[in-house]
Enzyme design. Structure first.
Site, mmCIF file in Angstrom:
data_model
loop_
_atom_site.group_PDB
_atom_site.id
_atom_site.type_symbol
_atom_site.label_atom_id
_atom_site.label_comp_id
_atom_site.label_asym_id
_atom_site.label_seq_id
_atom_site.Cartn_x
_atom_site.Cartn_y
_atom_site.Cartn_z
ATOM 1 N N HIS A 32 37.505 43.994 68.308
ATOM 2 C CA HIS A 32 37.771 43.542 66.940
ATOM 3 C C HIS A 32 39.258 43.554 66.588
ATOM 4 O O HIS A 32 39.654 44.056 65.535
ATOM 5 C CB HIS A 32 36.964 44.374 65.940
ATOM 6 C CG HIS A 32 35.490 44.270 66.151
ATOM 7 N ND1 HIS A 32 34.796 43.102 65.918
ATOM 8 C CD2 HIS A 32 34.581 45.168 66.626
ATOM 9 C CE1 HIS A 32 33.523 43.290 66.231
ATOM 10 N NE2 HIS A 32 33.369 44.523 66.676
ATOM 11 N N GLN A 69 33.848 37.016 64.711
ATOM 12 C CA GLN A 69 33.526 38.448 64.765
ATOM 13 C C GLN A 69 34.181 39.149 65.959
ATOM 14 O O GLN A 69 34.486 40.338 65.900
ATOM 15 C CB GLN A 69 31.999 38.589 64.832
ATOM 16 C CG GLN A 69 31.460 39.963 64.594
ATOM 17 C CD GLN A 69 30.357 40.276 65.585
ATOM 18 O OE1 GLN A 69 30.523 40.108 66.781
ATOM 19 N NE2 GLN A 69 29.241 40.740 65.067
ATOM 20 N N GLN A 78 27.382 49.437 69.208
ATOM 21 C CA GLN A 78 27.695 50.214 70.407
ATOM 22 C C GLN A 78 28.091 51.635 70.026
ATOM 23 O O GLN A 78 28.762 51.859 69.029
ATOM 24 C CB GLN A 78 28.831 49.549 71.178
ATOM 25 C CG GLN A 78 28.802 49.875 72.645
ATOM 26 C CD GLN A 78 29.647 48.898 73.454
ATOM 27 O OE1 GLN A 78 29.830 47.765 73.073
ATOM 28 N NE2 GLN A 78 30.159 49.346 74.576
ATOM 29 N N ARG A 118 29.190 38.536 76.263
ATOM 30 C CA ARG A 118 30.114 39.114 75.277
ATOM 31 C C ARG A 118 30.732 40.396 75.821
ATOM 32 O O ARG A 118 31.946 40.605 75.723
ATOM 33 C CB ARG A 118 29.357 39.379 73.978
ATOM 34 C CG ARG A 118 30.205 39.876 72.797
ATOM 35 C CD ARG A 118 29.304 39.979 71.581
ATOM 36 N NE ARG A 118 29.989 40.407 70.362
ATOM 37 C CZ ARG A 118 30.072 41.665 69.942
ATOM 38 N NH1 ARG A 118 29.518 42.647 70.659
ATOM 39 N NH2 ARG A 118 30.693 41.953 68.811
ATOM 40 N N SER A 146 28.639 45.046 64.282
ATOM 41 C CA SER A 146 29.219 44.439 65.483
ATOM 42 C C SER A 146 28.122 43.783 66.325
ATOM 43 O O SER A 146 27.484 42.839 65.875
ATOM 44 C CB SER A 146 30.031 45.472 66.263
ATOM 45 O OG SER A 146 30.781 44.857 67.290
ATOM 46 N N LEU A 147 27.838 44.305 67.538
ATOM 47 C CA LEU A 147 26.784 43.675 68.351
ATOM 48 C C LEU A 147 25.447 43.680 67.615
ATOM 49 O O LEU A 147 24.578 42.831 67.867
ATOM 50 C CB LEU A 147 26.639 44.367 69.699
ATOM 51 C CG LEU A 147 25.720 45.594 69.802
ATOM 52 C CD1 LEU A 147 24.291 45.202 70.117
ATOM 53 C CD2 LEU A 147 26.228 46.539 70.849
#
Length: 314
Positions: free
Chosen positions: A204, A253, A10, A119, A94-95
Site C-alpha cells: 500500500h 488498492q 493478511q 497479487r 486489504s486482501l
C-alpha cells in the site's frame, strides 16, 4: 438492526484455520476444494498442517484467508439460511476486499483465488527483499495526523506514506527501509510507539506500482458482476456495487491507503450499521471496530459454534 460483514486481511492467518468448518460442513469443504483446484495446489493441506512460514508467504496467505472467509459465508447460507444480502454492506481489509467480493458473488471463488495468488506474487516481485519496510505506529497519541507527520519526515529520505489507517492508536506506514526508519524516529519524538512489521514487501505505497500494473492487466480480463451487497472500498471508504468501479478500485488498492477507520466510521454513521460480523480467521477487525465505533456490536465468526449462535440472533 443493520448488519455489515467484514473480511480480515493478511496477518490473521494461522495453521489449522478453517479446519473445524471443513469437519462440520460439506459446504465449507467445497470452498477449500474449489481453491485447491483453481490454484493447482494443495493449499488446504498447507493450511491444515503448515509449515507456518510457508502459509505466511503472501502468495499463500492471501488465497488461504479468502478461502476461510468464503467458507464461513457459504456455511452460514447453506446450513443456517443466513445469506450475505442480509447485510447492508460488506467490507474487507486489504486482501479482505477480495474475500468480500467473492463472498458476495461479484467474482467467482476460483477467479478470486487466482487473482490473489498473482497479487501476492506481484507484490513480492515489485520490491527486492530488504529494500522496503512497514511499521505500525501505536499508542494513545497515535492518530492519522501524527502518522502523516512522521511519514512526511521519512519522505525527505525516500518513499514513505501512511499505508493503513486502522483505528485511533494504530496506523501503519510503508515505504523504502531508510525512509521508514527515519519516520519511526520522528514518530517516537511525537509520542508514538513504533513496531517494525515482519512483512515481505512494503504494501500500500507507491513502490507497489509494478504490482498494480500487473493487477490492472489481470483484472481487465476478470469477470466481475454486481455484488449482492454493496462493497465499502478501502481506497474511498464509500460503498459501490458497480463492477467497473470495483475493477478500478482493486487496482488503486495495491498502492493506495487502506482507509479502514473511515470505512467503519461511515458504515456506523451514515450507513446506519449497528452490528459488524467478522467472517473468517481471527478477530483483528472486531477489535478495531470496538475502538472505532464503540456503540456498535462486533462479533467474530470463526467456527461452527460462532455461526450457529450468530444465526439464532437474526
Amino acid at each position: 438492526m443493520s448488519l455489515a460483514f467484514l473480511f480480515p486481511g493478511q496477518g490473521s492467518q494461522a495453521v489449522g484455520m478453517g479446519q473445524d468448518l471443513i469437519e462440520a460442513f460439506a459446504s465449507a469443504r467445497e470452498v477449500f476444494e474449489e481453491v485447491d483446484e483453481a490454484l493447482k495446489q494443495k493449499l488446504s493441506t498447507l493450511m491444515r498442517d503448515g509449515p507456518e512460514d510457508q502459509l505466511t508467504l503472501t502468495e499463500n496467505a492471501q488465497p488461504a484467508l479468502m478461502a476461510v472467509s468464503v467458507a464461513v459465508m457459504r456455511a452460514l447460507e447453506r446450513e443456517f439460511g443466513v445469506a450475505i444480502d442480509k447485510a447492508a454492506f460488506v467490507a474487507g481489509h486489504s486482501l479482505g476486499e477480495y474475500s468480500a467480493l467473492a463472498a458476495s458473488g461479484a467474482i467467482s471463488v476460483s477467479d478470486t483465488a487466482r487473482l490473489l495468488k498473482l497479487r501476492g506474487q506481484a507484490m513480492q516481485r515489485a520490491v527486492p527483499v530488504g529494500q522496503g519496510a512497514m511499521a505500525s505506529l501505536i499508542g494513545p497519541k497515535t492518530d492519522l495526523a501524527l502518522a502523516e507527520e512522521a511519514a512526511k519526515a521519512g519522505a525527505e529520505v525516500g518513499v514513505c506514506v501512511v499505508a493503513n489507517d486502522n483505528n485511533q492508536g494504530n496506523v501503519v506506514i510503508s515505504g523504502e527501509k531508510a525512509a521508514v526508519d527515519w519516520a519511526i524516529e520522528k514518530a517516537k519524538e511525537l509520542g508514538a510507539r513504533a513496531i517494525p512489521l515482519n512483512v515481505s514487501a512494503p504494501f500500500h505505497c507507491p513502490l507497489m506500482q509494478p504490482a498494480a500494473d500487473e493487477m490492472a492487466e489481470a483484472l481487465a480480463e476478470a469477470a466481475i458482476s454486481a455484488p449482492r451487497a454493496p462493497v465499502v472500498a478501502n481506497v474511498t471508504a464509500r460503498p459501490t456495487n458497480d463492477p467497473e468501479v470495483i475493477r478500478g478500485l482493486l487496482v488503486e488498492q495495491v498502492t493506495g491507503r487502506v482507509r479502514w477507520r473511515e470505512s467503519v466510521q461511515w458504515m456506523a454513521g451514515e450507513g446506519g450499521v449497528t452490528r459488524f460480523a467478522e467472517a473468517g480467521a481471527g478477530k483483528v477487525l472486531s477489535g478495531m471496530v470496538k475502538r472505532i465505533a464503540p456503540d456498535a456490536e462486533a462479533v467474530p465468526l470463526n467456527g461452527p459454534a460462532d455461526l450457529e449462535a450468530f444465526a439464532k440472533t437474526l
